[in-house]
Design an enzyme around this catalytic site. Structure first.
Site, PDB file in Angstrom:
ATOM      1  N   LYS A   1     119.457 -58.372  41.393  1.00 49.18           N
ATOM      2  CA  LYS A   1     118.244 -59.072  40.936  1.00 49.18           C
ATOM      3  C   LYS A   1     118.094 -60.450  41.579  1.00 49.18           C
ATOM      4  O   LYS A   1     116.990 -60.883  41.872  1.00 49.18           O
ATOM      5  CB  LYS A   1     118.223 -59.177  39.418  1.00 49.18           C
ATOM      6  CG  LYS A   1     119.303 -60.053  38.848  1.00 49.18           C
ATOM      7  CD  LYS A   1     119.343 -59.980  37.330  1.00 49.18           C
ATOM      8  CE  LYS A   1     120.496 -60.804  36.804  1.00 49.18           C
ATOM      9  NZ  LYS A   1     121.049 -60.268  35.559  1.00 49.18           N
TER      10      LYS A   1
ATOM     11  N   ARG B   1     122.678 -60.860  22.646  1.00 51.43           N
ATOM     12  CA  ARG B   1     121.487 -60.541  23.423  1.00 51.43           C
ATOM     13  C   ARG B   1     121.211 -59.070  23.127  1.00 51.43           C
ATOM     14  O   ARG B   1     121.182 -58.695  21.965  1.00 51.43           O
ATOM     15  CB  ARG B   1     121.695 -60.848  24.912  1.00 51.43           C
ATOM     16  CG  ARG B   1     120.367 -61.086  25.638  1.00 51.43           C
ATOM     17  CD  ARG B   1     120.538 -61.443  27.095  1.00 51.43           C
ATOM     18  NE  ARG B   1     121.007 -60.304  27.878  1.00 51.43           N
ATOM     19  CZ  ARG B   1     121.290 -60.371  29.168  1.00 51.43           C
ATOM     20  NH1 ARG B   1     121.171 -61.510  29.814  1.00 51.43           N
ATOM     21  NH2 ARG B   1     121.711 -59.304  29.822  1.00 51.43           N
TER      22      ARG B   1
END
Ligand SMILES: *Cc1c(COP(=O)(O)O)cnc(C)c1O
Length: 358
Positions: free
Chosen positions: A39, A134
């Site tokens: 990414k 998360r």
């Protein structure tokens, strides 16, 4: 070096290859496979191919656009969507990724729907909440969760994973990895399935790797920062044998002059609502770069040249030039931390130059 206008990122592919190869070896020595996470380089196909050449089979990316780009460019890998999907994007997820990370029943039902439609088997890894808060299914709910999806057509549960040291700053310890391994055992036993993928974390797992005698089931770690910046991420310690200088950001001087070190006039907020203060050093040699906050997270830059960053605005970085040598047109080189790299790679104003390609 290729000629190009600044600002630009210079990425040494040979060093990235070296880092990847060594990480594959280091983790491989403890029977852990590496997923290369692309990414931060926006799924650049040339870089992805470099990772696969160094022995990586799984490429993970958080953005389906990046995965599509790599697939369209014939990068030979299994593609993993590592950010849990948007429910409204299930069709694309099934189309372009082989595996996706998941935590939501309704999303998995959509994936199943499109897997049937596209006549595919879509593989999923269930993310387990291990304390970092998360993404993740709560440990207490995971059996019930699996019970509801185990018979969905077109979906195959191939593993579980966790993400630590990200949002909550919780360490991936040996104990946490054992805990995740136990979750895997429980699931396998209860549902009579084999989980081939137990993904224990990211670049923050390097300390665990060194300390562990591997009496657990972890067989995959997802690495981005270690590959590109050559460090682990609990303490940002350089990893022995890896390059920490594979990537630089180069900016160009657009003004160089001697000016006072203290602004003059009545004080107010700067362009970003900050109150700035300065030390009076009298007249100093200053240089302005054509690079600013729209291009990069300036706080993550470290100059290689003998200059100090004294401030920045949308389009400028203001330097104190300690050697009084910079003139207009000169280039200044910076090392980048992960945040600076992510932002500069994502800026359309920063060119990307790959050097030492094979
Ligand atoms: C970005 C990301 C990684 C890679 O993290 P690094 O710290 O760069 O190694 C791993 N897993 C997930 C889910 C991610 O989003």
């Amino acid at each position: 070096m290729p000629k190009s206008g600044a600002p630009y990122i210079e990425l040494d592919l040979n060093k990235i290859y070296h880092n990847t190869l060594n990480l594959v070896k280091m983790y491989g020595a403890k029977n852990i496979g590496i997923m290369g996470v692309t990414k931060v380089v926006l799924g650049d196909p040339v870089i992805a191919e470099c990772l696969t050449a160094a022995g990586i089979r799984y490429i993970g990316d958080s953005r389906i656009e990046n995965i599509k780009k790599m697939r369209d460019n014939n990068v030979n890998a299994e593609f993993v969507l590592i950010r849990t999907p948007f429910i409204n994007n299930a069709e694309q997820v099934v189309k372009y990724s082989d595996i996706s990370f998941n935590t939501e029943l309704t999303v998995i039902e959509e994936l199943s729907k499109f897997a049937i439609k596209q006549n595919k088997e879509h593989k999923i890894v269930l993310m387990v909440e291990m304390g970092d808060l998360r993404e993740g299914i709560l440990k207490n709910n995971i059996e019930q969760f699996i019970g509801e999806i185990i018979n969905l057509k077109g979906i195959k549960i191939i593993g579980i994973g966790t993400n630590l040291a990200c949002f909550g700053g919780i360490k991936p310890t040996i104990a946490k990895m054992k805990e995740l391994s136990e979750v895997a055992q429980t699931i396998e036993h209860k549902f009579k399935i084999e989980l081939e993928f137990i993904s224990g974390g990211n670049s923050a797992n390097f300390e665990y790797l060194n300390k562990s005698n591997k009496d657990d089931r972890i067989n995959n770690i997802r690495l981005g920062e270690s590959i590109f910046l050559g460090c682990e991420t609990l303490y940002r310690t350089p990893i022995d044998g890896l390059y920490q200088d594979a990537i630089f950001l180069i900016a160009e001087v657009i003004e160089a002059n001697k000016k006072e070190s203290i602004p003059s006039g009545e004080n107010c907020q700067n362009a970003f609502g900050e109150i700035v203060t300065f030390i009076d050093k009298g007249e100093i040699s200053r240089a302005i770069l054509g690079l600013g906050r729209q291009d990069v997270d300036v706080d993550g830059l470290t100059p290689i040249t003998d200059v100090n960053i004294i401030g920045s605005s949308s389009d400028h970085i203001i330097l104190e030039d300690k050697n009084i040598t910079l003139t207009v047109g000169d280039k200044v080189r910076f090392k980048l931390n992960y945040s600076a790299l992510l932002s500069a790679m994502t800026s359309p104003y920063v060119k990307k130059i790959i050097i030492n390609r094979h």
